[in-house]
Design an enzyme around this catalytic site. Structure first.
Site, PDB file in Angstrom:
ATOM      1  N   LYS A 135       0.845  -1.204   0.000  1.00 28.37           N
ATOM      2  CA  LYS A 135       0.000   0.000   0.000  1.00 28.37           C
ATOM      3  C   LYS A 135       0.879   1.253   0.000  1.00 28.37           C
ATOM      4  O   LYS A 135       2.107   1.167   0.208  1.00 28.37           O
ATOM      5  CB  LYS A 135      -0.928  -0.023   1.217  1.00 28.37           C
ATOM      6  N   TYR A 150      17.312  30.196   7.451  1.00 31.20           N
ATOM      7  CA  TYR A 150      16.151  30.917   7.998  1.00 31.20           C
ATOM      8  C   TYR A 150      16.192  30.980   9.520  1.00 31.20           C
ATOM      9  O   TYR A 150      16.426  29.966  10.183  1.00 31.20           O
ATOM     10  CB  TYR A 150      14.848  30.230   7.580  1.00 31.20           C
TER      11      TYR A 150
END
Ligand code: PLP
Length: 360
Positions: A37, A257
């Site tokens: 899956k 950042y």
């Protein structure tokens, strides 16, 4: 010539086959439902299923679309909808495509009873033995079993499944309790039985039963944070990228950042072309390693959308274009999981479509 390569997941068929062999050695008397899956846990379902089809007995998926994708790529082995995720209108599609399903509630039973299907559908009754998520209670098993037996749309061979919630905890008796509950609930009934996923396969041999359902260990990753090599597994995915800049960096200067990491020495900073836009976790702490030119170097500063930065050290000879490994055989993903607090399962399934795939 300068050569840089963006984030790429290299997927090894040799490792995949090795892991299936290991699983067969661990559970020699069980048939295998290979869980593919979520795009084979981010490894590419078309490649993975075609490499292993001859080695396994059935494929497990979560969604009907995933099952149909397997069929459309030529997979002929049985496919099981592990969570029984179907609508009434889907039942003829299941029947035509030899897709089995689990049944875990009365609404599904009614849908199966009322459906008009061209062929019988194989079902597995899911029993809740302690996960308390899906499944009928042990005291409802007789009732459901009889109703399934009497349903003309259902194959006469009804299987039984359950799922462990704590199979990776070796010091807990919860798994034993779940197993006992399962075996007691179905003791007087014929039918094949399946309760073990990766944790059960590795740690609870008494729970292997007729069918095992390996997911994460097929991909060479542990169900816990112990590096998978300790269980004889080989990581199937190596997540790589490359250096796109090597920069002189002065003591006291921040990086990235928010300027959250400040160097306490002169050094060189490497910029790596992978970021949270590729699915690498943004909140990973400074100090998390990557593998570069035979050694581990630490990530420093905040991970950006397209890049992250690493401290190469002042003596670095690393060059633009050098390959960086984020996880793989050289750097177990379980280590990244332990540092980040993000499960390996989540790390691999969160990679975004921007990451290139290279099948090797
Ligand atoms: N069986 C069922 C019902 C599942 O939901 C899953 C995965 O979530 C698996 C098997 C495979 O689990 P694992 O990846 O831990 O082997």
């Amino acid at each position: 010539m300068m050569n840089v390569k963006p984030a790429t997941a290299k997927i090894s068929s040799v490792a995949l086959k090795h892991n299936i062999q290991m699983i067969k050695q661990k559970a020699p008397n069980s048939q295998i439902i290979a869980v593919v899956k979520a795009n084979a846990y981010g490894h590419g379902v078309v490649f993975v299923s075609s490499v292993i089809e001859e080695m396994v007995d059935c494929f497990g998926v979560a969604r009907l679309e995933e099952a149909l994708k397997l069929r459309s790529t030529g997979i002929t082995k049985p496919i099981l909808l592990l969570e029984g995720f179907f609508a009434e209108k889907d039942l003829p599609i299941l029947a035509v495509n030899n897709i089995q399903t689990i049944v875990h509630n009365r609404e599904q039973l009614t849908a199966l009873q009322q459906a008009s299907v061209p062929d019988k559908i194989k079902v597995w009754l899911k029993i809740d033995t302690g996960m308390h998520r899906l499944g009928v209670r042990a005291d409802q098993v007789d009732d459901f079993y009889q109703a399934l037996k009497n349903c003309p749309n259902i194959d006469r061979e009804i299987g039984f499944v359950s799922h462990f919630s704590r199979a990776d905890e070796l010091d807990s008796d919860y798994t034993e309790k779940q197993l006992t509950c399962f075996l007691t609930a179905i003791q007087d009934k014929p039918g094949e039985r399946s309760i073990s996923a990766s944790g059960g396969i590795l740690f609870w041999p008494q729970a292997h039963l007729d069918w095992i359902r390996p997911g994460i260990i097929m991909y060479g990753i542990s169900p816990n944070n112990t590096p998978s090599r300790e269980y004889g597994l080989i990581p199937v995915m190596t997540l790589t990228s490359s250096l796109i800049a090597v920069r002189e960096h002065k003591k006291g200067e921040p990086v990235g950042y928010g300027g959250r990491w400040i160097s306490d020495k002169d050094t060189k900073i490497g910029v790596v072309a992978i970021g949270y836009g590729d699915g690498y976790p943004r909140d990973i702490p400074s100090g998390t390693p990557v593998f570069l030119n035979g050694r581990l170097v630490p990530i420093v500063g905040t991970v950006s959308m397209d890049m992250l930065t690493v401290d190469l050290g002042v003596d670095s000879q690393d060059r633009v274009g050098d390959e960086v490994i984020l996880w793989g055989k050289e750097l177990p993903i379980e280590e990244i999981a332990a540092i980040s607090g993000i499960l390996s399962y989540e790390l691999i399934t969160k990679l975004t479509p921007r990451v290139l795939t290279e099948y090797i």
